[in-house]
Write an enzyme that holds these catalytic residues in place. Structure first.
Site, PDB file in Angstrom:
ATOM      1  N   HIS A  44      -5.780 -14.713   8.669  1.00 28.97           N
ATOM      2  CA  HIS A  44      -5.231 -13.841   9.720  1.00 28.97           C
ATOM      3  C   HIS A  44      -5.004 -14.593  11.032  1.00 28.97           C
ATOM      4  O   HIS A  44      -4.356 -14.063  11.941  1.00 28.97           O
ATOM      5  CB  HIS A  44      -6.155 -12.660   9.979  1.00 28.97           C
ATOM      6  CG  HIS A  44      -6.268 -11.704   8.837  1.00 28.97           C
ATOM      7  ND1 HIS A  44      -5.176 -11.156   8.216  1.00 28.97           N
ATOM      8  CD2 HIS A  44      -7.356 -11.202   8.196  1.00 28.97           C
ATOM      9  CE1 HIS A  44      -5.576 -10.355   7.243  1.00 28.97           C
ATOM     10  NE2 HIS A  44      -6.897 -10.372   7.210  1.00 28.97           N
TER      11      HIS A  44
ATOM     12  N   ASP B 269     -11.318  -9.309  -2.361  1.00 26.77           N
ATOM     13  CA  ASP B 269     -11.429  -7.924  -1.899  1.00 26.77           C
ATOM     14  C   ASP B 269     -10.424  -7.012  -2.587  1.00 26.77           C
ATOM     15  O   ASP B 269     -10.293  -5.844  -2.222  1.00 26.77           O
ATOM     16  CB  ASP B 269     -11.302  -7.829  -0.376  1.00 26.77           C
ATOM     17  CG  ASP B 269     -10.193  -8.681   0.206  1.00 26.77           C
ATOM     18  OD1 ASP B 269      -9.477  -9.348  -0.567  1.00 26.77           O
ATOM     19  OD2 ASP B 269     -10.037  -8.682   1.437  1.00 26.77           O
TER      20      ASP B 269
END
Length: 344
Positions: free
Chosen positions: A160, A285
């Protein structure tokens, strides 16, 4: 497969995350990496070794100098400002304002460089992020030296982090630093496959105008999922990078059959690109019990897709990103690595 790991990841042990309107213990914790490390040891997946030593200038491969300096100084400046808690952004440059300036006050600087307000900066954040970047760069150096595979057990994660933004638990973009390290060593083309549930918005931004890195991301549709605002299917790159950015935004409740269909298309794109190296931003995830995602992959699915990635026959480094079901994160990450080894 060498596993690059450093105890310095523990230097980042933040106590606060903004979630659901409350300050809660962060989902991104030291226990995540320890669970993966223990699983790799138990399965004898590879030799664990420390990262190489690099200059503190390493993040400058892909990040702006003022941003790197901000990450280095933030915690000290935050404390010097008399703040008792951990550093969390409280304001951002408004879309309505034409001037984008870097404030002198630390509270304003955090907002300027933050992409989101959930991630705090605490003692040891810079040092741990620098060690994570070195971990990824070491994996790249191992590929360059002739090894076929490596696993950079990075923490904090990185995908990110953009040229000059942090958030989503990420401060330096580890996989982007690894890609640039390979290019600096003479590689002509590097492919990055991001399998994390969340879009690798920082990696996309860094390479969006370049054709020497193919970036492909499979992720939760940003209409519904963090980091929102980026990761749509019509984002293909610009300028020299046109056609070298490919996104697969996937709907809530996506199962492995649908996810794997996108993966197989991605592998075809990578094969056609014919890169010198493949880097995998490995987020697990996508697991059905992950607390902050909405995909439905089971543990066995991670072995299956690791084997598929191996079918490309490329020198490959896995760079750890997300995964927050702490009890299963080690199982799922190790399954990918075992599947990859079985598929070679």
């Amino acid at each position: 497969m060498d596993i690059i790991y450093t105890e310095q990841h523990r230097l980042r042990n933040s106590k606060t995350e903004l979630f659901g309107g409350e300050l809660v213990p962060p989902f991104e914790s030291p226990q995540r990496v320890e669970t993966i490390r223990q699983q790799c040891l138990a399965r004898n997946i590879g030799e664990i070794r420390p990262p190489n030593t690099y200059s503190p200038e390493l993040p400058h491969h892909v990040h702006s100098a003022p941003y790197v300096q901000f990450i280095a100084d933030c915690w000290r400046d935050w404390q010097a400002g008399g703040n008792a808690g951990e550093a969390i952004a409280t304001c951002w440059p408004s879309r309505a304002l034409p001037r984008q300036i870097v404030p002198k006050e630390i509270d304003g600087r955090i907002g300027y460089y933050a992409m989101a307000g959930e991630t705090s900066i605490s003692a040891g954040t810079y040092e741990a992020a620098l060690a994570a970047a070195a971990t990824a760069a070491t994996a790249a150096d191992l590929l360059h030296s002739g090894q076929h595979s490596a696993f950079a057990l990075c923490r904090p994660p990185g995908h990110h982090a953009a040229t000059d933004m942090f958030g989503g638990y990420c401060f330096f973009n580890n996989v982007a630093i690894a890609a640039q390290q390979l290019l600096n060593h003479g590689a002509a083309r590097v492919a990055i496959l991001d399998t994390d549930f969340h879009h690798g918005n920082g990696t996309q931004e860094i390479f969006y105008q370049r054709d020497d890195v193919l970036f492909i991301s499979l992720h939760g549709d940003p209409i519904y999922a963090f980091p929102y605002f980026l990761g749509f299917a019509d984002e293909h790159g610009t300028g020299a990078g046109e056609g070298y950015n490919i996104n697969y935004p996937l709907a809530p409740e996506t199962n492995f059959a649908a996810w794997n269909h996108a993966l197989q298309e991605s592998l075809t794109h990578i094969n056609n690109y014919a890169p010198d190296y493949l880097l995998v931003s490995l987020g697990v995830d996508t697991y059905c019990k992950d607390p902050i995602s909405f995909f439905k992959l089971d543990s066995d699915d991670f072995y299956t897709y690791g084997k598929s990635i191996a079918g490309l026959g490329l020198p490959t480094a896995f760079v750890m990103e997300g995964g927050y079901a702490v009890e299963e994160i080690g199982i799922n990450a190790a399954n990918v690595l075992e599947g990859f080894s079985a598929g070679q």
